[in-house]
Design a protein around this motif. Structure first.
Motif, PDB file in Angstrom:
ATOM      1  N   SER A 230      56.727 -36.126  28.736  1.00 35.52           N
ATOM      2  CA  SER A 230      55.771 -35.170  28.180  1.00 35.52           C
ATOM      3  C   SER A 230      55.867 -33.770  28.750  1.00 35.52           C
ATOM      4  O   SER A 230      55.674 -32.807  28.039  1.00 35.52           O
ATOM      5  N   ASP A 260      55.154 -45.664  26.589  1.00 36.09           N
ATOM      6  CA  ASP A 260      54.087 -44.813  27.133  1.00 36.09           C
ATOM      7  C   ASP A 260      54.229 -43.457  26.457  1.00 36.09           C
ATOM      8  O   ASP A 260      55.114 -42.681  26.779  1.00 36.09           O
ATOM      9  N   SER A 294      46.799 -41.183  26.106  1.00 35.75           N
ATOM     10  CA  SER A 294      45.559 -40.615  26.672  1.00 35.75           C
ATOM     11  C   SER A 294      44.533 -40.333  25.589  1.00 35.75           C
ATOM     12  O   SER A 294      44.891 -39.981  24.461  1.00 35.75           O
ATOM     13  N   LYS A 297      44.046 -35.859  25.805  1.00 37.33           N
ATOM     14  CA  LYS A 297      45.117 -34.864  25.595  1.00 37.33           C
ATOM     15  C   LYS A 297      45.084 -34.473  24.115  1.00 37.33           C
ATOM     16  O   LYS A 297      44.041 -34.053  23.637  1.00 37.33           O
TER      17      LYS A 297
HETATM   18  C1  LIG Z   1      49.553 -37.665  30.910  1.00 35.00           C
HETATM   19  C2  LIG Z   1      50.448 -38.841  30.991  1.00 35.00           C
HETATM   20  C3  LIG Z   1      50.069 -39.995  31.689  1.00 35.00           C
HETATM   21  C4  LIG Z   1      48.745 -40.074  32.400  1.00 35.00           C
HETATM   22  O1  LIG Z   1      47.692 -40.021  31.487  1.00 35.00           O
HETATM   23  P1  LIG Z   1      46.186 -39.746  32.021  1.00 35.00           P
HETATM   24  O2  LIG Z   1      45.346 -39.973  30.798  1.00 35.00           O
HETATM   25  O3  LIG Z   1      46.172 -38.363  32.534  1.00 35.00           O
HETATM   26  O4  LIG Z   1      45.933 -40.760  33.072  1.00 35.00           O
HETATM   27  C5  LIG Z   1      50.939 -41.053  31.733  1.00 35.00           C
HETATM   28  N1  LIG Z   1      52.136 -40.983  31.123  1.00 35.00           N
HETATM   29  C6  LIG Z   1      52.546 -39.893  30.436  1.00 35.00           C
HETATM   30  C7  LIG Z   1      53.908 -39.890  29.813  1.00 35.00           C
HETATM   31  C8  LIG Z   1      51.709 -38.780  30.351  1.00 35.00           C
HETATM   32  O5  LIG Z   1      52.096 -37.680  29.689  1.00 35.00           O
END
Ligand SMILES: *Cc1c(COP(=O)(O)O)cnc(C)c1O
Length: 468
Positions: A230, A260, A294, A297
């Motif tokens: 990300s 993820d 998330s 985000k």
């Molecule tokens: C932001 C993110 C996380 C963590 O997410 P949170 O909601 O901040 O705990 C995990 N993996 C990726 C690839 C991310 O971009």
């Protein structure tokens, strides 16, 4: 000879009332701060006065003066520590500034359930115990096409829980190009080791091929995983394996395939005129058995981690005892449900969901706003500072779409002297306003990117400029 220092000192001591008699005259203060806090403050104030008297000063020992000192000492104790600020950094989803702002529907839902009992884990049809995630599960399935879903405290927790459930004491091959650090100490390798699984690094930083995954698979492999990179991008001579190919390999070996997604977008960004970002639905359609993402985000909701995909895997995740430690509270569930419902009408997302509204504001609109504010800001900051309307680039933030920026416009403030100290002084004064203003320092100037200054906040911003 009224000036005899010893006599006047005695008189001052005598006029200083006792704590008890002061307390008797301070009913409103007693009501506001309670006995303990107020007595402590009075002790400190009176001993300060005694010190002044003994050093020959004649302080004001009247009840009014003492009352004023009490207020000065205790008012900060009442003030909230967590307060609203204006995010003029140009980063829409700023982790340090709380990421997504919630829409009114979500705020209303929080207020509705927060102060009263609710059917959080109670099935009103059967009268039996219910599942707290049921209030969002159907909506997540509706928006992603998943068979089943669950939700936890954040996406870091979602990744931890998926790995702990499906890969405890077993191996998970991950491309070296995807061993991400998100910031705030979330690193994929560390989360993997805390979840109890063994990371098997495969491929190279810039190139990973299908055969790297194939060669890593053995009888101890638990699942295949892809991590959305990300907050950075590997460019140049690169290769990665796409979702569909990995899904096919995983299913050939009867292994779950997990992605993820990080940000977890539910909307068609291209249709909204935004940089393209794969949706959770696309990842599942490409063959992922589970996706994690998330809530706060790109989705634009409250802090949460969503897990969506195959029903049998979700059932296993729900029965992991760790789930209890990572579960959502009722206020988040209430807010998340309302935000997800807004996705039923994608055309109106850009009006109704603050994150989308800010992301899709046009530069022309922001520039018009900047020009309207310019004269006022100039009038309070000249001659010490130059204020100009300058085009700039906003960032999406929170590790979402790291390379893409959005054309925006800022009020740029330059110290006329060119001194760094003048700039520091200015940013500090903006921070100390009743509604603190957080800008961005860039090229020895303070940039106030107006992308996130919404109409209702603009009034508050302008009204407090005089106190700069
Ligand atoms: C932001 C993110 C996380 C963590 O997410 P949170 O909601 O901040 O705990 C995990 N993996 C990726 C690839 C991310 O971009």
């Amino acid at each position: 000879m009224a000036d005899d220092p010893v006599l006047s000192r005695d008189k001052d001591y005598r006029t200083l009332a006792s704590i008890d008699s002061l307390l008797q005259q301070m009913d409103p203060e007693l009501e506001r701060w309670g006995h303990e806090l107020l007595t402590g403050a009075l002790r400190e104030i009176t001993s300060g006065l005694r010190r002044e008297i003994s050093s020959g000063i004649s302080p004001d020992t009247s009840i009014e003066a003492i009352r004023a000192s009490v207020h000065q000492a205790l008012a900060p104790a009442d003030r909230a520590s967590l307060v609203p600020v204006l995010n003029l950094t140009g980063t829409v989803l700023h982790t340090n500034l709380g990421r997504a702002s919630l829409p009114p529907e979500a705020l209303h839902a929080i207020a509705t359930v927060a102060g009263t009992p609710s059917n959080l884990e109670f099935d009103l049809d059967t009268g039996k115990r219910g599942d707290r995630e049921s209030h969002v599960e159907k909506l997540v399935c509706e928006m992603t096409g998943a068979e089943a879903a669950t939700a936890v405290n954040n996406n870091a927790a979602a990744v931890l829980l998926v790995l702990n459930t499906l890969a405890l004491s077993r191996e998970v091959p991950v491309s070296r190009g995807e061993l991400v650090e998100i910031g705030g100490s979330f690193r994929i390798p560390e989360v993997m080791s805390r979840s109890g699984c063994t990371l098997v690094e495969i491929g190279a930083t810039n190139r990973t091929h299908l055969k790297d995954y194939r060669n890593a698979i053995n009888e101890n492999t638990a699942l295949l995983m892809k991590v959305h990179t990300s907050n950075y991008r590997v460019e140049g001579f690169t290769a990665s394996v796409d979702e569909a190919e990995l899904a096919a390999l995983a299913s050939e070996h009867q292994l779950p395939f997990v992605i993820d997604l990080g940000s977890g977008n539910l909307a068609n960004f291209k249709a909204l005129g935004l940089p393209e970002e794969p949706t959770a639905a696309q990842a599942l359609a490409a063959g992922a058995d589970l996706v994690t993402f998330s809530g706060d985000k790109l989705l634009g909701g409250p802090q949460a981690g969503l897990i969506a995909g195959r029903a049998d895997l979700i059932a296993a995740i729900k029965s992991n005892p760790l789930k209890r430690a990572l579960r959502l509270d009722k206020m988040t569930i209430a807010a998340l449900a309302e935000v997800l419902k807004l996705y039923r009408d994608p055309q109106r997302l850009t009006q109704r969901l603050p994150t989308m509204r800010m992301l899709t504001r046009t530069q022309a609109d922001i520039r018009t706003q900047a020009q309207s504010i310019l004269p006022l800001l100039q009038s309070v900051l000249t001659p010490r500072y130059d204020v100009t309307v300058t085009d700039c680039h906003s960032q999406i933030g929170s590790g979402s779409l790291p390379v893409e920026t959005l054309a925006s416009t800022a009020l740029r403030v330059d110290p006329v002297s060119g001194e760094d100290s003048e700039l520091r002084d200015l940013t500090e004064r903006f921070r100390q306003l009743p509604l603190p203003v957080i800008g961005r320092l860039h090229k020895s100037a303070l940039w106030l990117d107006l992308r996130c200054l919404e109409a209702d906040q603009q009034q508050a911003f302008l009204a407090q400029l005089d106190s700069l």
